[in-house]
Structures are given as C-alpha cells and as structure tokens.
Design a protein around this motif. Structure first.
Motif, PDB file in Angstrom:
ATOM      1  N   VAL A   5      -6.511  -6.573   6.815  1.00  0.00           N
ATOM      2  CA  VAL A   5      -5.049  -6.750   6.815  1.00  0.00           C
ATOM      3  C   VAL A   5      -4.424  -5.721   5.886  1.00  0.00           C
ATOM      4  CG1 VAL A   5      -3.163  -8.321   6.179  1.00  0.00           C
ATOM      5  CG2 VAL A   5      -5.158  -9.193   7.417  1.00  0.00           C
ATOM      6  N   ARG A   6      -5.008  -5.535   4.704  1.00  0.00           N
ATOM      7  CA  ARG A   6      -4.484  -4.553   3.749  1.00  0.00           C
ATOM      8  C   ARG A   6      -4.502  -3.147   4.338  1.00  0.00           C
ATOM      9  NH1 ARG A   6      -5.758  -0.627   1.186  1.00  0.00           N
ATOM     10  NH2 ARG A   6      -7.957  -0.821   1.632  1.00  0.00           N
ATOM     11  N   THR A   7      -5.607  -2.785   4.973  1.00  0.00           N
ATOM     12  CA  THR A   7      -5.734  -1.456   5.568  1.00  0.00           C
ATOM     13  C   THR A   7      -4.714  -1.261   6.689  1.00  0.00           C
ATOM     14  OG1 THR A   7      -8.081  -1.398   5.007  1.00  0.00           O
ATOM     15  CG2 THR A   7      -7.333   0.109   6.729  1.00  0.00           C
ATOM     16  N   ALA A   8      -4.558  -2.262   7.527  1.00  0.00           N
ATOM     17  CA  ALA A   8      -3.585  -2.170   8.625  1.00  0.00           C
ATOM     18  C   ALA A   8      -2.163  -2.054   8.082  1.00  0.00           C
ATOM     19  CB  ALA A   8      -3.717  -3.374   9.558  1.00  0.00           C
ATOM     20  N   LEU A   9      -1.845  -2.818   7.034  1.00  0.00           N
ATOM     21  CA  LEU A   9      -0.518  -2.707   6.421  1.00  0.00           C
ATOM     22  C   LEU A   9      -0.314  -1.331   5.809  1.00  0.00           C
ATOM     23  CD1 LEU A   9      -0.130  -6.168   4.676  1.00  0.00           C
ATOM     24  CD2 LEU A   9       1.299  -5.275   6.524  1.00  0.00           C
ATOM     25  N   ALA A  10      -1.331  -0.813   5.130  1.00  0.00           N
ATOM     26  CA  ALA A  10      -1.227   0.522   4.527  1.00  0.00           C
ATOM     27  C   ALA A  10      -0.938   1.571   5.591  1.00  0.00           C
ATOM     28  CB  ALA A  10      -2.507   0.862   3.768  1.00  0.00           C
ATOM     29  N   GLU A  11      -1.552   1.436   6.745  1.00  0.00           N
ATOM     30  CA  GLU A  11      -1.293   2.379   7.837  1.00  0.00           C
ATOM     31  C   GLU A  11       0.125   2.239   8.364  1.00  0.00           C
ATOM     32  OE1 GLU A  11      -4.413   1.719  10.711  1.00  0.00           O
ATOM     33  OE2 GLU A  11      -5.950   2.430   9.319  1.00  0.00           O
ATOM     34  N   ARG A  12       0.594   1.015   8.529  1.00  0.00           N
ATOM     35  CA  ARG A  12       1.958   0.784   9.039  1.00  0.00           C
ATOM     36  C   ARG A  12       3.012   1.201   8.022  1.00  0.00           C
ATOM     37  NH1 ARG A  12       3.857  -3.932  12.243  1.00  0.00           N
ATOM     38  NH2 ARG A  12       5.226  -2.283  12.955  1.00  0.00           N
ATOM     39  N   LEU A  13       2.708   1.062   6.752  1.00  0.00           N
ATOM     40  CA  LEU A  13       3.664   1.361   5.693  1.00  0.00           C
ATOM     41  C   LEU A  13       3.433   2.726   5.045  1.00  0.00           C
ATOM     42  CD1 LEU A  13       3.506  -2.124   3.937  1.00  0.00           C
ATOM     43  CD2 LEU A  13       5.433  -1.241   5.277  1.00  0.00           C
ATOM     44  N   VAL A  62       6.437   2.747 -16.437  1.00  0.00           N
ATOM     45  CA  VAL A  62       6.406   2.666 -14.977  1.00  0.00           C
ATOM     46  C   VAL A  62       4.957   2.703 -14.500  1.00  0.00           C
ATOM     47  CG1 VAL A  62       7.105   3.836 -12.860  1.00  0.00           C
ATOM     48  CG2 VAL A  62       8.675   3.734 -14.793  1.00  0.00           C
ATOM     49  N   THR A  63       4.634   1.821 -13.571  1.00  0.00           N
ATOM     50  CA  THR A  63       3.285   1.690 -13.034  1.00  0.00           C
ATOM     51  C   THR A  63       3.309   1.960 -11.531  1.00  0.00           C
ATOM     52  OG1 THR A  63       2.839  -0.028 -14.676  1.00  0.00           O
ATOM     53  CG2 THR A  63       1.330   0.098 -12.809  1.00  0.00           C
ATOM     54  N   PRO A  64       2.345   2.743 -11.020  1.00  0.00           N
ATOM     55  CA  PRO A  64       2.296   2.944  -9.564  1.00  0.00           C
ATOM     56  C   PRO A  64       1.790   1.680  -8.860  1.00  0.00           C
ATOM     57  CG  PRO A  64       0.489   4.117 -10.627  1.00  0.00           C
ATOM     58  CD  PRO A  64       1.321   3.506 -11.722  1.00  0.00           C
ATOM     59  N   TYR A  65       2.420   1.340  -7.773  1.00  0.00           N
ATOM     60  CA  TYR A  65       2.058   0.171  -6.968  1.00  0.00           C
ATOM     61  C   TYR A  65       1.951   0.593  -5.506  1.00  0.00           C
ATOM     62  CZ  TYR A  65       2.890  -3.638 -10.352  1.00  0.00           C
ATOM     63  OH  TYR A  65       2.826  -4.532 -11.388  1.00  0.00           O
ATOM     64  N   ARG A  66       1.337  -0.269  -4.703  1.00  0.00           N
ATOM     65  CA  ARG A  66       1.301  -0.103  -3.246  1.00  0.00           C
ATOM     66  C   ARG A  66       1.743  -1.416  -2.618  1.00  0.00           C
ATOM     67  NH1 ARG A  66      -3.670   2.916  -4.048  1.00  0.00           N
ATOM     68  NH2 ARG A  66      -3.197   5.074  -3.548  1.00  0.00           N
ATOM     69  N   LEU A  67       2.688  -1.324  -1.695  1.00  0.00           N
ATOM     70  CA  LEU A  67       3.145  -2.520  -0.995  1.00  0.00           C
ATOM     71  C   LEU A  67       1.987  -3.234  -0.318  1.00  0.00           C
ATOM     72  CD1 LEU A  67       6.530  -1.534   0.678  1.00  0.00           C
ATOM     73  CD2 LEU A  67       6.095  -3.504  -0.772  1.00  0.00           C
ATOM     74  N   SER A  68       1.125  -2.476   0.339  1.00  0.00           N
ATOM     75  CA  SER A  68       0.009  -3.099   1.053  1.00  0.00           C
ATOM     76  C   SER A  68      -0.885  -3.883   0.099  1.00  0.00           C
ATOM     77  CB  SER A  68      -0.801  -2.054   1.817  1.00  0.00           C
ATOM     78  OG  SER A  68      -1.270  -1.036   0.946  1.00  0.00           O
ATOM     79  N   ASP A  69      -1.117  -3.361  -1.098  1.00  0.00           N
ATOM     80  CA  ASP A  69      -1.928  -4.074  -2.084  1.00  0.00           C
ATOM     81  C   ASP A  69      -1.208  -5.328  -2.575  1.00  0.00           C
ATOM     82  OD1 ASP A  69      -3.882  -2.103  -1.920  1.00  0.00           O
ATOM     83  OD2 ASP A  69      -3.272  -1.100  -3.780  1.00  0.00           O
ATOM     84  N   ASP A  70       0.089  -5.182  -2.876  1.00  0.00           N
ATOM     85  CA  ASP A  70       0.859  -6.331  -3.372  1.00  0.00           C
ATOM     86  C   ASP A  70       0.893  -7.456  -2.343  1.00  0.00           C
ATOM     87  OD1 ASP A  70       1.519  -5.183  -5.824  1.00  0.00           O
ATOM     88  OD2 ASP A  70       3.319  -4.245  -5.026  1.00  0.00           O
ATOM     89  N   VAL A  73       2.406  -8.939  11.212  1.00  0.00           N
ATOM     90  CA  VAL A  73       2.966  -7.613  10.923  1.00  0.00           C
ATOM     91  C   VAL A  73       1.853  -6.578  10.840  1.00  0.00           C
ATOM     92  CG1 VAL A  73       4.147  -6.229   9.157  1.00  0.00           C
ATOM     93  CG2 VAL A  73       5.088  -8.438   9.840  1.00  0.00           C
ATOM     94  N   ALA A  74       0.756  -6.919  10.177  1.00  0.00           N
ATOM     95  CA  ALA A  74      -0.385  -5.992  10.093  1.00  0.00           C
ATOM     96  C   ALA A  74      -0.941  -5.685  11.475  1.00  0.00           C
ATOM     97  CB  ALA A  74      -1.480  -6.579   9.204  1.00  0.00           C
ATOM     98  N   GLY A  75      -0.830  -6.651  12.377  1.00  0.00           N
ATOM     99  CA  GLY A  75      -1.319  -6.469  13.742  1.00  0.00           C
ATOM    100  C   GLY A  75      -0.368  -5.692  14.637  1.00  0.00           C
ATOM    101  N   GLY A  76       0.773  -5.294  14.118  1.00  0.00           N
ATOM    102  CA  GLY A  76       1.673  -4.441  14.887  1.00  0.00           C
ATOM    103  C   GLY A  76       2.998  -5.059  15.262  1.00  0.00           C
ATOM    104  N   GLU A  77       3.187  -6.341  14.989  1.00  0.00           N
ATOM    105  CA  GLU A  77       4.474  -6.956  15.331  1.00  0.00           C
ATOM    106  C   GLU A  77       5.561  -6.470  14.372  1.00  0.00           C
ATOM    107  OE1 GLU A  77       4.545 -11.191  15.852  1.00  0.00           O
ATOM    108  OE2 GLU A  77       2.619 -11.187  16.878  1.00  0.00           O
TER     109      GLU A  77
END
Length: 176
Positions: A78-86, A104-112, A26-30
């Motif tokens: 992988v995290r950086t690529a996911l952050a860009e896609r998301l 409430v705590t701020p989160y990032r999907l790419s980090d999780d 997914v991080a690679g674009g699929e």
C-alpha cells in the motif's frame, strides 16, 4: 469494560476500518484527480477519532499488559502504491514538534498515511479478536506516540495541496 468504553471502541473501530479501506482503495487507483481531496477527508475523519481518544481519560490495561498477537500484516505494498500515485508531491517538510523541536524535518505522505494505517490495523486486530479494551488502549497509546503526529502532518500537507490546487491559478483574461 464499561458501556462508555464499549461505545467508544465500536466508534473508533468504524473510523479505523473506514480509513484503512479508503487508503487501500486510493492506493489501488481509485480517486482519479481527486486523490488529495479524498485523502484529506480520510485523514480528517480518522483524526477526529484520535481527538476523541486524546480527550478521554487514559485507557489502562489490567496488569499493564498487552496480550501477544501474531505479526501485523505487511502493508508495504500500500505504501509503495501510494508513493507511486503521489510521486510529485510525496516529499514535504514538516516541524515535528513545534514545542520541542522547531527544526524542519523531511516527511513523505506515503509513509505518514501508511504509518497511521499500521497502528489502526494493530488495534483492529485486537478489536476483532474480542478485545475492545486492548484495542482502545493501543489506539490511544499509538495516537499519542505515533499516528496522531503522522495524521496531523499528513493533514497539513494535504490541506496545502488542496489549497494550492484551488488558489494558485492563473488569472483569467477579462475583456472590457
């Protein structure tokens, strides 16, 4: 190591490898427009593995000692690529611990998503080095300590994205 532990280690290693491979793809674009749905399935499947670890008795290492390993691979790409896609949906809010910390705590999907992968990779390294008991110990420990929370938070965020994409639609015009 008992047959029960060997069977569980083999099962968890399969889930862990599938998750890491899927996340990398997914991080690679699929995934195209189905990225949220794909990630939701990946997280749900690895969460099932975590639930099995949580339902089993504690895995205890001989001497309470984890054998030393070299540094885990860097998966920041992988995290950086996911952050860009998301990018549009990467940031979200979550309650970290609904029993102890209701703020409430701020989160990032790419980090999780990559935090889960990092813990799974560490266990996979033990498993592939012929140390399935150490792998199980690590996966169970880190499930309770880190990746279980990250997977749960990511699953709730991904489920919300999937729900919004299906339910937040404009009403179609009807002719009478």
């Amino acid at each position: 190591m008992s047959d029960q532990w060997s069977t569980l280690a083999e099962e968890i290693s399969g889930h862990a490898q599938n998750y890491v491979d899927g996340l990398t793809r997914v991080a690679g674009g699929e995934g195209g427009d189905a990225i949220w749905s794909i990630l939701l399935v990946e997280v749900a499947q690895v969460s099932l593995a975590g639930a099995k670890l949580g339902a089993n008795r504690d895995v205890i290492l001989a001497g309470n000692y984890e054998p030393p390993m070299s540094e885990d691979p860097d998966i920041d790409g992988v995290r950086t690529a996911l952050a860009e896609r998301l990018e549009a949906v990467d940031d979200y809010a979550e309650v970290f611990d609904p029993y102890k910390d209701t703020g409430v705590t701020p989160y990032r999907l790419s980090d999780d998503l990559t935090a889960v992968a990092a813990d799974l990779i560490h266990g996979l390294r033990h498993y592939h080095a012929g140390r399935p008991h150490e792998a199980l110990w690590w996966w169970q420990y880190s499930y309770f300590n880190t990746w279980g929370n990250h997977a749960g938070a990511a699953m709730r965020a991904l489920q919300a994205l999937a729900a919004h994409s299906r339910l937040d639609v404009a009403e179609e015009a009807t002719t009478v």
